[in-house]
Scaffold this motif. Structure first.
Motif, PDB file in Angstrom:
ATOM      1  N   ASN A  94      52.932  42.239  40.935  1.00 45.52           N
ATOM      2  CA  ASN A  94      53.827  41.567  40.163  1.00 45.52           C
ATOM      3  C   ASN A  94      54.604  40.418  39.789  1.00 45.52           C
ATOM      4  O   ASN A  94      54.263  38.939  38.949  1.00 45.52           O
ATOM      5  N   LYS A 102      47.879  41.172  36.706  1.00 50.06           N
ATOM      6  CA  LYS A 102      46.866  41.202  35.455  1.00 50.06           C
ATOM      7  C   LYS A 102      44.883  41.341  36.041  1.00 50.06           C
ATOM      8  O   LYS A 102      44.284  41.080  34.567  1.00 50.06           O
ATOM      9  N   PHE A 103      44.633  40.875  36.763  1.00 51.69           N
ATOM     10  CA  PHE A 103      43.557  41.388  37.379  1.00 51.69           C
ATOM     11  C   PHE A 103      42.736  42.747  37.093  1.00 51.69           C
ATOM     12  O   PHE A 103      43.682  43.748  37.455  1.00 51.69           O
ATOM     13  N   GLN A 104      41.812  42.651  36.807  1.00 51.99           N
ATOM     14  CA  GLN A 104      41.103  44.286  35.766  1.00 51.99           C
ATOM     15  C   GLN A 104      41.173  44.978  37.121  1.00 51.99           C
ATOM     16  O   GLN A 104      41.413  46.000  37.247  1.00 51.99           O
ATOM     17  N   ALA A 105      40.370  44.763  38.349  1.00 50.06           N
ATOM     18  CA  ALA A 105      39.958  45.083  39.477  1.00 50.06           C
ATOM     19  C   ALA A 105      41.554  45.401  40.694  1.00 50.06           C
ATOM     20  O   ALA A 105      41.260  46.706  40.472  1.00 50.06           O
ATOM     21  N   GLN A 137      44.346  46.678  39.040  1.00 50.11           N
ATOM     22  CA  GLN A 137      45.033  47.048  37.945  1.00 50.11           C
ATOM     23  C   GLN A 137      44.330  48.582  38.047  1.00 50.11           C
ATOM     24  O   GLN A 137      44.818  49.442  38.409  1.00 50.11           O
ATOM     25  N   GLN A 138      42.523  48.500  38.483  1.00 50.04           N
ATOM     26  CA  GLN A 138      42.255  50.091  38.712  1.00 50.04           C
ATOM     27  C   GLN A 138      42.228  50.449  40.093  1.00 50.04           C
ATOM     28  O   GLN A 138      42.801  51.438  39.818  1.00 50.04           O
ATOM     29  N   SER A 139      41.879  49.608  41.067  1.00 53.99           N
ATOM     30  CA  SER A 139      42.499  50.327  42.342  1.00 53.99           C
ATOM     31  C   SER A 139      44.326  50.704  42.487  1.00 53.99           C
ATOM     32  O   SER A 139      43.883  51.914  43.001  1.00 53.99           O
ATOM     33  N   ALA A 185      45.329  51.832  40.002  1.00 54.13           N
ATOM     34  CA  ALA A 185      45.498  52.439  38.980  1.00 54.13           C
ATOM     35  C   ALA A 185      44.745  54.821  39.554  1.00 54.13           C
ATOM     36  O   ALA A 185      45.513  55.396  39.870  1.00 54.13           O
TER      37      ALA A 185
END
Length: 239
Positions: free
Chosen positions: A107, A118-121, A123-125, A127
């Motif tokens: 962040n 903010k990068f989806q990859a 965020q997925q990691s 999660a």
């Protein structure tokens, strides 16, 4: 959380903050070695729920100090499986700290003009990492509840000990790898705090029984129950 446990956790947080810089002395002086000793014998009269809460804080803030050994020392000679049970709580706390550090980092760290978070990859990691952390916390809480229900009998809580330690062990690889991946090079530096929890986590994975040890114990128990027996054993624990 009860008022007594809430107060206990506040005390633990304050004592561990001091101990982080001076060593185990303040923890000993605060009487945490008496946590599981009955009040009639001059102890705190705590239960395994209290132990789980205190060791979560220890794993989060002072993973290098032998807090679990100190708490269990108040019981004298204990079943080695109880040391494994205590280690699960430490692991849950350390994983929680690794997750907190990772979220804070993504962040604040900027890449290509925006935070890494903010990068989806990324965020997925995170999660996936968060799911592992919460699963270990749930396993530690369930284990503590079972130990309280059985009066601290490691044999009677053998299924929960095996399941919780195995679950925690298997989460280590995911949690440590994702934490270091999202931190990049800074996560490997001596000055940054991440290694203070990831190194103990990798050590605890093999302490008091590695993956193969607990998988074998758990597998034998499940096979011994049989299909119907396993269902009956699980539902009886929920009653």
């Amino acid at each position: 959380m009860s008022a007594a446990r809430d107060m206990l956790c506040d005390t633990a947080s304050a004592v561990f903050t001091e101990a982080a810089s001076v060593g185990i002395g303040p923890v000993e002086d605060a009487g945490f070695g008496l946590l599981l000793v009955p009040e009639a014998d001059g102890g705190f009269g705590g239960d395994w729920g209290d132990v789980n809460a205190v060791l979560w804080i220890a794993g989060h803030s002072v993973p290098d100090l032998p807090v679990a050994a100190l708490i269990l020392s108040g019981l004298g000679d204990v079943d080695p499986a109880l040391h494994a049970a205590a280690t699960v709580s430490l692991m849950a706390g350390a994983m929680g700290q690794a997750l907190t550090l990772s979220i804070d980092h993504v962040n604040t760290r900027q890449q290509f003009g925006r935070p890494l978070g903010k990068f989806q990859a990324v965020q997925q990691s995170l999660a996936v990492m968060a799911c592992e952390v919460r699963a270990v916390e749930a396993a530690a809480a369930a284990l503590a509840a079972r130990l309280d229900a059985t009066g601290g009998d490691a044999l009677a809580a053998g299924f929960e000990i095996a399941a919780a330690k195995l679950r925690a062990n298997r989460a280590v690889g995911v949690v440590t790898s994702v934490a270091h991946q999202v931190h990049g090079a800074i996560g490997f530096t001596e000055e940054y705090d991440l290694h203070r929890v990831t190194v103990p986590l990798m050590r605890w994975r093999g302490t008091h029984g590695n993956d193969a040890h607990w998988a074998q114990i758990l597998g034998r128990q499940v096979a011994g129950f049989g299909g119907r027996g396993l269902w009956e054993a699980m539902t009886a624990r929920d009653a």
